[in-house]
Design a protein around this motif. Structure first.
Motif, PDB file in Angstrom:
ATOM      1  N   THR A 109       0.824  -1.208   0.000  1.00 35.06           N
ATOM      2  CA  THR A 109       0.000   0.000   0.000  1.00 35.06           C
ATOM      3  C   THR A 109       0.860   1.260   0.000  1.00 35.06           C
ATOM      4  O   THR A 109       0.599   2.209  -0.755  1.00 35.06           O
ATOM      5  CB  THR A 109      -0.930   0.006   1.223  1.00 35.06           C
ATOM      6  OG1 THR A 109      -1.787  -1.141   1.166  1.00 35.06           O
ATOM      7  CG2 THR A 109      -1.788   1.252   1.257  1.00 35.06           C
ATOM      8  N   THR A 112       2.549   1.804  -3.331  1.00 36.92           N
ATOM      9  CA  THR A 112       1.589   2.303  -4.317  1.00 36.92           C
ATOM     10  C   THR A 112       1.267   3.769  -4.064  1.00 36.92           C
ATOM     11  O   THR A 112       1.158   4.576  -4.997  1.00 36.92           O
ATOM     12  CB  THR A 112       0.289   1.477  -4.266  1.00 36.92           C
ATOM     13  OG1 THR A 112       0.596   0.104  -4.528  1.00 36.92           O
ATOM     14  CG2 THR A 112      -0.718   1.968  -5.297  1.00 36.92           C
ATOM     15  N   ALA A 113       1.137   4.138  -2.778  1.00 36.01           N
ATOM     16  CA  ALA A 113       0.822   5.529  -2.422  1.00 36.01           C
ATOM     17  C   ALA A 113       1.904   6.484  -2.905  1.00 36.01           C
ATOM     18  O   ALA A 113       1.622   7.648  -3.223  1.00 36.01           O
ATOM     19  CB  ALA A 113       0.640   5.653  -0.913  1.00 36.01           C
ATOM     20  N   ALA A 159      -3.551   5.458  -1.887  1.00 38.78           N
ATOM     21  CA  ALA A 159      -3.116   4.408  -2.819  1.00 38.78           C
ATOM     22  C   ALA A 159      -4.250   3.919  -3.708  1.00 38.78           C
ATOM     23  O   ALA A 159      -4.020   3.129  -4.632  1.00 38.78           O
ATOM     24  CB  ALA A 159      -2.517   3.240  -2.038  1.00 38.78           C
TER      25      ALA A 159
END
Length: 241
Positions: A109, A112-113, A159
């Motif tokens: 996560t 992705t963020a 994300a």
């Protein structure tokens, strides 16, 4: 003569809307008891009964029985038929399994963020950081705990995977009892500093730094386990070799 559709008639097919299901009585009993177990209002080893809970909550015993079974399945109650029901002792293995799952999910996560971050999302993280700072200054661990969760939820939203928090929440409950037992001013300040490192890495788009920061942050649970053992080893049902 062709038969057309009369003016005013609609050819648009629409589904019939149904109201969202309301929580059942059993759901409400479950939520109330789980909250008290996780916040240690019901400490490990506490005896509770269906009769007492049903009387205090003003409900029949059937929904209480259902809630008890759900909590037992999750490992928070130990039900001994014809004997007693107690809040389970803390399982160190369950806590470390939860930490493994949570770390795997949050590393992905956070990485992705770093790619999907926005000014608005970073601003919301900054606002949560200010609120955490205020909670520390007010010495309010329960508010800090809630804001801690909110910080991690916001990263999931940045994300674009808000649904991941539902999975994290299912696994982290066993970690929460440890967190509440060790949530003092010192641990809050440490968590706050770790949140700054996570936020800064995401803001910089540095996925490797974000992974390192979130991994270190969640790994601290192992130190907290030892802190709790030093205070009261009787809270635990097992010991890792």
């Amino acid at each position: 003569m062709s038969q057309g559709v009369a003016r005013g008639d609609s050819q648009l097919a629409l589904p019939v809307l149904r109201q969202a299901p309301q929580p059942t009585v059993a759901d409400q009993v479950f939520a109330a008891l789980q909250q008290r177990i996780l916040t240690l209002a019901l400490p490990p080893g506490t005896r509770i009964s269906e009769t007492e809970v049903s009387q205090k909550m003003g409900v029949s015993r059937q929904p209480v029985r259902e809630a008890f079974k759900r909590l037992a399945k999750l490992g928070f109650l130990v039900i001994r038929p014809q004997s007693s029901t107690t809040v389970s002792l803390i399982s160190e293995d369950a806590v470390l399994r939860a930490q493994f799952i949570r770390t795997a999910l949050e590393v992905k996560t956070c990485r992705t963020a770093c790619e999907t971050r926005t000014d608005a999302g970073l601003a919301r993280l900054g606002d949560l950081m200010e609120q955490q700072k205020a909670a520390i200054e007010a010495n309010d661990p329960e508010v800090f705990h809630a804001l801690d969760d909110a910080f991690h939820i916001e990263i999931c939203r940045i994300a674009g995977v808000a649904y991941v928090w539902d999975l994290i929440q299912e696994s982290k409950a066993h970690m929460d009892r440890i967190r509440m037992l060790t949530l003092n001013t010192s641990s809050q300040k440490m968590a706050y500093g770790e949140h700054i490192a996570i936020r800064d890495a995401i803001a910089a788009g540095d996925a490797d730094a974000a992974e390192a920061a979130i991994t270190a942050h969640l790994a601290r649970i192992t130190i907290r386990i030892e802190e709790v053992k030093a205070q009261d080893h009787s809270f635990f049902q097992d010991t890792r070799e």
